[in-house]
Design an enzyme around this catalytic site. Sequence first.
Site, PDB file in Angstrom:
ATOM      1  N   ARG A 313       0.850  -1.194   0.000  1.00 22.11           N
ATOM      2  CA  ARG A 313       0.000   0.000   0.000  1.00 22.11           C
ATOM      3  C   ARG A 313       0.886   1.245   0.000  1.00 22.11           C
ATOM      4  O   ARG A 313       1.642   1.465   0.960  1.00 22.11           O
ATOM      5  CB  ARG A 313      -0.914   0.016   1.220  1.00 22.11           C
ATOM      6  CG  ARG A 313      -1.875  -1.170   1.309  1.00 22.11           C
ATOM      7  CD  ARG A 313      -3.026  -1.045   0.334  1.00 22.11           C
ATOM      8  NE  ARG A 313      -3.810  -2.270   0.243  1.00 22.11           N
ATOM      9  CZ  ARG A 313      -4.852  -2.561   1.018  1.00 22.11           C
ATOM     10  NH1 ARG A 313      -5.224  -1.705   1.949  1.00 22.11           N
ATOM     11  NH2 ARG A 313      -5.518  -3.685   0.846  1.00 22.11           N
ATOM     12  N   GLU A 315       0.636   4.219   0.834  1.00 26.73           N
ATOM     13  CA  GLU A 315      -0.007   5.253   1.640  1.00 26.73           C
ATOM     14  C   GLU A 315       1.057   5.948   2.486  1.00 26.73           C
ATOM     15  O   GLU A 315       1.765   5.295   3.243  1.00 26.73           O
ATOM     16  CB  GLU A 315      -1.074   4.635   2.549  1.00 26.73           C
ATOM     17  CG  GLU A 315      -2.206   3.960   1.798  1.00 26.73           C
ATOM     18  CD  GLU A 315      -3.197   3.286   2.741  1.00 26.73           C
ATOM     19  OE1 GLU A 315      -3.108   3.530   3.959  1.00 26.73           O
ATOM     20  OE2 GLU A 315      -4.036   2.515   2.255  1.00 26.73           O
ATOM     21  N   ARG A 321      -0.378   2.183  13.105  1.00 24.93           N
ATOM     22  CA  ARG A 321      -0.991   0.956  12.591  1.00 24.93           C
ATOM     23  C   ARG A 321      -0.856   0.751  11.084  1.00 24.93           C
ATOM     24  O   ARG A 321      -1.428  -0.186  10.538  1.00 24.93           O
ATOM     25  CB  ARG A 321      -2.472   0.926  12.960  1.00 24.93           C
ATOM     26  CG  ARG A 321      -3.322   2.010  12.291  1.00 24.93           C
ATOM     27  CD  ARG A 321      -4.789   1.816  12.637  1.00 24.93           C
ATOM     28  NE  ARG A 321      -5.654   2.670  11.844  1.00 24.93           N
ATOM     29  CZ  ARG A 321      -6.967   2.562  11.808  1.00 24.93           C
ATOM     30  NH1 ARG A 321      -7.555   1.601  12.489  1.00 24.93           N
ATOM     31  NH2 ARG A 321      -7.687   3.381  11.084  1.00 24.93           N
ATOM     32  N   HIS A 322      -0.103   1.624  10.404  1.00 23.67           N
ATOM     33  CA  HIS A 322       0.031   1.510   8.952  1.00 23.67           C
ATOM     34  C   HIS A 322       1.437   1.071   8.540  1.00 23.67           C
ATOM     35  O   HIS A 322       2.430   1.543   9.094  1.00 23.67           O
ATOM     36  CB  HIS A 322      -0.295   2.845   8.269  1.00 23.67           C
ATOM     37  CG  HIS A 322      -1.757   3.147   8.213  1.00 23.67           C
ATOM     38  ND1 HIS A 322      -2.381   3.923   9.157  1.00 23.67           N
ATOM     39  CD2 HIS A 322      -2.723   2.754   7.327  1.00 23.67           C
ATOM     40  CE1 HIS A 322      -3.677   4.012   8.853  1.00 23.67           C
ATOM     41  NE2 HIS A 322      -3.905   3.313   7.756  1.00 23.67           N
ATOM     42  N   GLU A 464      -9.837  -1.551  12.920  1.00 19.08           N
ATOM     43  CA  GLU A 464     -10.201  -2.460  11.832  1.00 19.08           C
ATOM     44  C   GLU A 464      -9.095  -3.469  11.557  1.00 19.08           C
ATOM     45  O   GLU A 464      -7.924  -3.115  11.451  1.00 19.08           O
ATOM     46  CB  GLU A 464     -10.465  -1.641  10.559  1.00 19.08           C
ATOM     47  CG  GLU A 464     -10.758  -2.486   9.335  1.00 19.08           C
ATOM     48  CD  GLU A 464     -10.236  -1.853   8.056  1.00 19.08           C
ATOM     49  OE1 GLU A 464      -9.733  -2.603   7.205  1.00 19.08           O
ATOM     50  OE2 GLU A 464     -10.293  -0.617   7.928  1.00 19.08           O
ATOM     51  N   SER A 467     -11.479  -6.117   6.134  1.00 19.84           N
ATOM     52  CA  SER A 467     -12.457  -5.449   5.290  1.00 19.84           C
ATOM     53  C   SER A 467     -12.918  -6.453   4.244  1.00 19.84           C
ATOM     54  O   SER A 467     -12.098  -7.127   3.626  1.00 19.84           O
ATOM     55  CB  SER A 467     -11.825  -4.219   4.612  1.00 19.84           C
ATOM     56  OG  SER A 467     -12.778  -3.524   3.855  1.00 19.84           O
ATOM     57  N   ARG A 515      -1.507  -6.509  12.190  1.00 17.77           N
ATOM     58  CA  ARG A 515      -2.472  -5.741  12.984  1.00 17.77           C
ATOM     59  C   ARG A 515      -3.239  -6.660  13.935  1.00 17.77           C
ATOM     60  O   ARG A 515      -3.540  -6.271  15.073  1.00 17.77           O
ATOM     61  CB  ARG A 515      -3.425  -4.991  12.054  1.00 17.77           C
ATOM     62  CG  ARG A 515      -4.146  -3.853  12.746  1.00 17.77           C
ATOM     63  CD  ARG A 515      -5.023  -3.056  11.790  1.00 17.77           C
ATOM     64  NE  ARG A 515      -4.261  -2.202  10.907  1.00 17.77           N
ATOM     65  CZ  ARG A 515      -4.822  -1.324  10.072  1.00 17.77           C
ATOM     66  NH1 ARG A 515      -6.146  -1.213  10.029  1.00 17.77           N
ATOM     67  NH2 ARG A 515      -4.077  -0.565   9.294  1.00 17.77           N
TER      68      ARG A 515
END
Length: 541
Positions: A313, A315, A321-322, A464, A467, A515
């Site tokens: 990812r 991001e 948490r990323h 989360e 998903s 996670r």
Amino acid sequence: MVKENETANPNANTGEGAEGPSKKAAKKQAKEALKAAKKAEHKAAAGKGENGDNAGDSAEDCSAGRYGMCGIINSKEKHDERKFVAVTELSSHMGKGPVWVRGRVHTCRAKGKQCFLVLRQQSSTVQCILAVGDNVSKQMVKFAGNLNKESIIDIEAEAVSVPSKIESCTEQNLELSIKQLFVVSQAKAQLPLQIEDASRPDNPDDTEGLNIRVNQDTRLDNRVLDLRTPANQAIFRLEAGVCRLFRDILTDKGFTEIHTPKIISAASEGGANVFTVSYFKDSAYLAQSPQLYKQMAIAADFDKVFTVGAVFRAEDSNTHRHLTEFVGLDLEMSFKYHYHEVLHTIGNTFTDIFKGLRDRYSREIEAVGQQYKVEPFKFLEPPLILQFSEGVAMLREAGVETGDEEDLSTPNEKLLGRLVKAKYDTDFYILDKFPLAIRPFYTMPDPNNPIYSNSYDMFMRGEEILSGAQRIHDPEFLTERAKHHGIDITKIAAYIESFRFGCPPHAGGGIGMERVVMLYLGLDNIRKTSMFPRDPKRLTP
């Protein structure tokens, strides 16, 4: 300087006359002679220390050949006669003669004619003792006392019981009396961090304890050392347990494990959060998800599939948490008439994983708890399922302003987690029927309310961890939704084409492994559960 053919005066500058040396000169000579004698004595003493002692050592060393550096192990010898025993199995060998053990020097302390050494083998430790005696020389004790921490050694020793428990070791009822000791791999004398410091309980409220902390960057820069702490050993063994349970539980449910490409021609989730890579004369992308290939496997009649692999990812999120690369635990399955068949399967898989961790990995959970505050993880059977609208209503009751079609922010996720825990006493719950506008293009809309979709997220401790959704399995409708999201249809043509040959209704989800472990243990940063984390600021080690 005396030139050739010149005659040197033998009495020059000596203070000697015709009748011999003067009283002053004699006194000076005597003083110099005494000085020379002392110098010779010191030299002789030094020679004895440097050479004589070593010569004496080799002559008097009763331990010669039973300790030292073993050199590089290059598979020249097998030493089949050496039967090695794990530290955890030493108790069964007490009173049964010597055994061989390999481990790291955790601590080492020489005291007089004794040397106390703690040997560490992964998370297990045992005290070893070496004392001068008939078969142990001073030189061997001195050698052991000078070992560098973290060096790997082989020892032959006898396991003997101790009168009182050794609280500082995991093996508390015995110690090893060393007979032989060889260094297999020597560590540097100066280490960038001390294992004892990196293992200290993380309790910032303790003002009376030792205020020694190893910061996160130092740990990650020296990850090989940091991973040796008991807590880290436990974290990654528990993480392996999550993968094993995931595989075993789904295999028992009739799932097939598949492996999907990580280099793809189009962004699997759409959007800009994708890494572009050079692919010969063209460009490609690192997969944000194995989603499209899981669906194609369903269309190929595999019925129920799962995969474990890297997910990327792009991001630029520097949060707790990323990660830009993580391990995805993904699953997909066909259903008969309602996607809740899949939702319940996933929810029950999670409860089975939680029970497996609780029952099989209690020792690892306890080890993590000795360094970090670990609150027991609570869950319900069957798991709690709430509608997205119910979650929004709970937030509004708590004073939060949020829209009906607005995605949950991180603070709102955490608050909702606390509200759910207070009301239902569970750390794990499922939120169903998310707004369609915030889900990927392949998500099936809710047939009863076009604002919502047949999609769901699952949460642990208010964050989360999965998903998922029912996927669109009709090619025309899928094309329409892809265009709505601005996706180039030509780049996903093979994906859409796979549904033109008939495909059963199906749903699934993607889980972030790191996670899950972070939240199950109640840790504060995902970098603690990623062995070599990748984020926007870290590409090494």
